[in-house]
Design a protein around this motif. Structure first.
Motif, mmCIF file in Angstrom:
data_model
loop_
_atom_site.group_PDB
_atom_site.id
_atom_site.type_symbol
_atom_site.label_atom_id
_atom_site.label_comp_id
_atom_site.label_asym_id
_atom_site.label_seq_id
_atom_site.Cartn_x
_atom_site.Cartn_y
_atom_site.Cartn_z
ATOM 1 N N ASN A 7 8.352 62.774 2.219
ATOM 2 C CA ASN A 7 9.750 62.337 2.241
ATOM 3 C C ASN A 7 10.571 63.006 3.340
ATOM 4 O O ASN A 7 11.787 63.058 3.264
ATOM 5 C CB ASN A 7 10.407 62.543 0.875
ATOM 6 N N ARG A 8 9.891 63.548 4.372
ATOM 7 C CA ARG A 8 10.602 64.122 5.516
ATOM 8 C C ARG A 8 10.711 63.059 6.609
ATOM 9 O O ARG A 8 9.909 62.135 6.681
ATOM 10 C CB ARG A 8 9.850 65.337 6.074
ATOM 11 N N GLU A 9 11.699 63.212 7.450
ATOM 12 C CA GLU A 9 11.930 62.286 8.557
ATOM 13 C C GLU A 9 10.745 62.338 9.531
ATOM 14 O O GLU A 9 10.212 63.406 9.814
ATOM 15 C CB GLU A 9 13.218 62.678 9.268
ATOM 16 N N MET A 10 10.342 61.178 10.032
ATOM 17 C CA MET A 10 9.246 61.114 11.002
ATOM 18 C C MET A 10 9.818 60.979 12.403
ATOM 19 O O MET A 10 10.590 60.065 12.674
ATOM 20 C CB MET A 10 8.309 59.959 10.673
ATOM 21 N N LEU A 61 0.234 60.876 -4.917
ATOM 22 C CA LEU A 61 1.244 61.869 -5.302
ATOM 23 C C LEU A 61 0.999 62.482 -6.684
ATOM 24 O O LEU A 61 1.631 63.478 -7.020
ATOM 25 C CB LEU A 61 2.642 61.239 -5.243
ATOM 26 N N GLU A 62 0.093 61.930 -7.464
ATOM 27 C CA GLU A 62 -0.251 62.482 -8.772
ATOM 28 C C GLU A 62 -1.121 63.736 -8.665
ATOM 29 O O GLU A 62 -1.137 64.555 -9.578
ATOM 30 C CB GLU A 62 -1.083 61.479 -9.590
ATOM 31 N N HIS A 63 -1.858 63.850 -7.587
ATOM 32 C CA HIS A 63 -2.886 64.885 -7.464
ATOM 33 C C HIS A 63 -2.268 66.268 -7.263
ATOM 34 O O HIS A 63 -1.373 66.453 -6.437
ATOM 35 C CB HIS A 63 -3.818 64.552 -6.298
ATOM 36 N N GLU A 64 -2.763 67.244 -8.022
ATOM 37 C CA GLU A 64 -2.198 68.597 -8.013
ATOM 38 C C GLU A 64 -2.207 69.235 -6.624
ATOM 39 O O GLU A 64 -1.239 69.887 -6.220
ATOM 40 C CB GLU A 64 -2.986 69.481 -8.990
ATOM 41 N N GLU A 65 -3.272 69.047 -5.864
ATOM 42 C CA GLU A 65 -3.344 69.647 -4.522
ATOM 43 C C GLU A 65 -2.315 69.025 -3.581
ATOM 44 O O GLU A 65 -1.727 69.718 -2.749
ATOM 45 C CB GLU A 65 -4.755 69.494 -3.956
ATOM 46 N N ILE A 66 -2.068 67.732 -3.720
ATOM 47 C CA ILE A 66 -1.056 67.059 -2.903
ATOM 48 C C ILE A 66 0.336 67.533 -3.305
ATOM 49 O O ILE A 66 1.195 67.769 -2.444
ATOM 50 C CB ILE A 66 -1.191 65.528 -3.013
ATOM 51 N N ILE A 67 0.572 67.709 -4.591
ATOM 52 C CA ILE A 67 1.867 68.206 -5.070
ATOM 53 C C ILE A 67 2.153 69.581 -4.466
ATOM 54 O O ILE A 67 3.250 69.833 -3.965
ATOM 55 C CB ILE A 67 1.898 68.257 -6.617
ATOM 56 N N LYS A 68 1.166 70.468 -4.490
ATOM 57 C CA LYS A 68 1.319 71.805 -3.906
ATOM 58 C C LYS A 68 1.581 71.718 -2.401
ATOM 59 O O LYS A 68 2.427 72.433 -1.865
ATOM 60 C CB LYS A 68 0.074 72.649 -4.153
ATOM 61 N N PHE A 69 0.854 70.844 -1.728
ATOM 62 C CA PHE A 69 1.032 70.662 -0.290
ATOM 63 C C PHE A 69 2.452 70.200 0.033
ATOM 64 O O PHE A 69 3.086 70.712 0.957
ATOM 65 C CB PHE A 69 0.010 69.646 0.246
ATOM 66 N N ILE A 70 2.961 69.245 -0.727
ATOM 67 C CA ILE A 70 4.311 68.710 -0.476
ATOM 68 C C ILE A 70 5.347 69.828 -0.621
ATOM 69 O O ILE A 70 6.242 69.965 0.216
ATOM 70 C CB ILE A 70 4.616 67.521 -1.407
ATOM 71 N N LYS A 71 5.237 70.624 -1.668
ATOM 72 C CA LYS A 71 6.163 71.737 -1.856
ATOM 73 C C LYS A 71 6.099 72.693 -0.665
ATOM 74 O O LYS A 71 7.132 73.172 -0.182
ATOM 75 C CB LYS A 71 5.857 72.482 -3.157
ATOM 76 N N TRP A 72 4.900 72.962 -0.184
ATOM 77 C CA TRP A 72 4.720 73.866 0.957
ATOM 78 C C TRP A 72 5.316 73.272 2.236
ATOM 79 O O TRP A 72 6.082 73.923 2.927
ATOM 80 C CB TRP A 72 3.231 74.165 1.151
#
Length: 77
Positions: A7-10, A61-72
């Motif tokens: 959800n960041r600007e490209m 977006l359901e996957h735990e590793e992707i959720i952690k990556f997005i937060k990072w």
């Protein structure tokens, strides 16, 4: 335009296309993502995983590793 994963600007030169179903499995539809988000998807899931289940943004977006990556990655904006 915003990345559907983080959800960041490209910005020009920071994105590329991702086949929702890998082309090796006959996929044609693509979405535009940040390169870093695209790389993370392919490091997290096999092509078979993508073809069999993770073929929508919502499922990715359901996957735990992707959720952690997005937060990072959102902290680095």
């Amino acid at each position: 335009m915003k990345c559907p994963i983080c959800n960041r600007e490209m910005v020009e030169g920071t994105y590329n296309d991702h086949h929702l179903i890998p082309s090796t499995f006959g996929g044609r539809d693509t979405i535009t993502l940040h390169k870093i988000c695209h790389d993370k998807i392919h490091h997290t899931f096999s092509e078979r995983d993508l073809a069999n289940y993770y073929f929508t943004v919502e499922r990715i977006l359901e996957h735990e590793e992707i959720i952690k990556f997005i937060k990072w990655v959102q902290k680095r904006s």
